[in-house]
Design an enzyme around this catalytic site. Sequence first.
Site, PDB file in Angstrom:
ATOM      1  N   GLU A 270      -9.588  70.431   4.667  1.00 31.95           N
ATOM      2  CA  GLU A 270      -9.831  68.982   4.787  1.00 31.95           C
ATOM      3  C   GLU A 270     -10.669  68.803   6.037  1.00 31.95           C
ATOM      4  OE1 GLU A 270      -9.060  66.852   2.667  1.00 31.95           O
ATOM      5  OE2 GLU A 270      -7.311  67.612   1.594  1.00 31.95           O
ATOM      6  N   CYS A 304     -10.326  60.494   9.350  1.00 32.58           N
ATOM      7  CA  CYS A 304     -11.396  61.201   8.645  1.00 32.58           C
ATOM      8  C   CYS A 304     -11.928  60.315   7.524  1.00 32.58           C
ATOM      9  CB  CYS A 304     -10.959  62.566   8.148  1.00 32.58           C
ATOM     10  SG  CYS A 304      -9.490  62.537   7.178  1.00 32.58           S
TER      11      CYS A 304
END
Length: 514
Positions: A270, A304
Amino acid sequence: MTTVVTSALPTSDALRARVRDALAAVGARVDLGEPNAGGVTASTPINGDVLFTVPESTVEQADEAIAQAAEAFTAWRLTPAPVRGALVARLGRLLVEHKADLATLVTIEAGKITSEALGEVQEMIDICDFAVGLSRQLYGRTIASERPGHRLMETWHPLGVVGVITAFNFPVAVWSWNTAIALVCGDTVVWKPSELTPLTAIACQALLERACADVGAPAGVSRLIQGGREVGERLVDDPRVALLSATGSVRMGREVGPRVAQRFGKVLLELGGNNAAIVTPAADLDLAVRGIVFSAAGTAGQRCTTLRRLIVHSSIADDVVSRIVSAYRQLPVGDPLADGTLVGPLIHETAYRDMVGALQQAGAEGGEVLGGERVDVGDEGAFYVTPAVVRMPGQSEVVHLETFAPILYVLTYDSLDEAIALNNAVPQGLSSAIFTLDLREAERFCSAEGSDCGIANVNIGTSGAEIGGAFGGEKETGGGRESGSDAWKAYMRRATNTVNYSADLPLAQGVHFG
Ligand code: UN1
């Protein structure tokens, strides 16, 4: 211009007392050292001070943690999945009980405002619920066999030790996405949290150990190691770690991915995002602006999934930008523990310097910068800023970079094709959104010729995903999927079983042999 909620930030002594109380409440036993005692420093972006130090794991201790998790795996994999689910159910209950304690630690270590910190703990509770249900639904398929008297089926088995490396910005939720799912799948976990958030990790580990004791699970199902690169590298290189799930920068992923692949381990990455939202002339602008402001300025731009690029139709660009700027002017910036604050601090000085650098570069590339100033909170070591909106003349280098700060670049478009091309023009591929009430535009954005991201939303912002969906993205974001849907499959290995219950031995594909 901007309201600063608190004139005085809490003192470090007050913050230390709150940390001690929260750790005691969750039952964590840890030696909290003086700020200069050596080890991993536990600091707070609220005022920039080091509050404590905690012991750093040695490389030998990291190896020992992996050994313990590998040992626990031999028993855990044979524990029925619904029984494994009972451990996660207990963890979920403890999280409900200690939601406020954990949220306080998240706010103190990561600087998240209270409501978002509570939301992060809620995300942990939600994933525990999901994992408990999943523990009775680890289904394989039965497949039609081409041979008479044969059955073809898939079975899913535990994988082994899962190494989890997490980032500062979701210091507890991302661990829980991995751990809750890994545990019901029959795996054991070794966690290396960000060096910036050691205290929240200690609290999570304490709660999980309590849950293990309460349900009689071996404590070795979850181990915590603290430290920097050297310690993390043990997880990357150790062949006993079957899956490495790593959240962080593209640079980290570029290094970690090939190293794990070299030993034929599995990775779940990720990495960075550079998320965009398209606003079309058919948008409900009131709703769009609310979604944009939360996604771009929330968490001080440090998710993010933060919205970093706004792609707005040229006919409405002036209107949309002026609405965002006036909303930004009303955002209270300041102490994240204080009621009413909506924008807390940046994590550290480097984050602030990166923001200043990006804004300077944007200016040099023809951008018009609004906001993005440092807010004086009376403490030199703390970095609070007003969120920035930057109108760009077109594509430029800086727009393609992920700067972990509240900067929203605004680009304009004239046709939806152009808008989608802009959305997809960056190397990252995590999240994206379109604001429109036009069904055709919305469906095109979600189609194969639309957004190339792992998340493509309609009429909501890019951040704040629910745990029920699979979370992750494409391209430089790394391709991993965590949390809901069938993301659990990454945490298990699949076996295909062909069972012959006939008295003959017909070969597949009609082959005759002898
Ligand atoms: C992250 O920023 O690393 O969708 C995770 C969101 C959160 C998770 C973000 N549920 O914004």
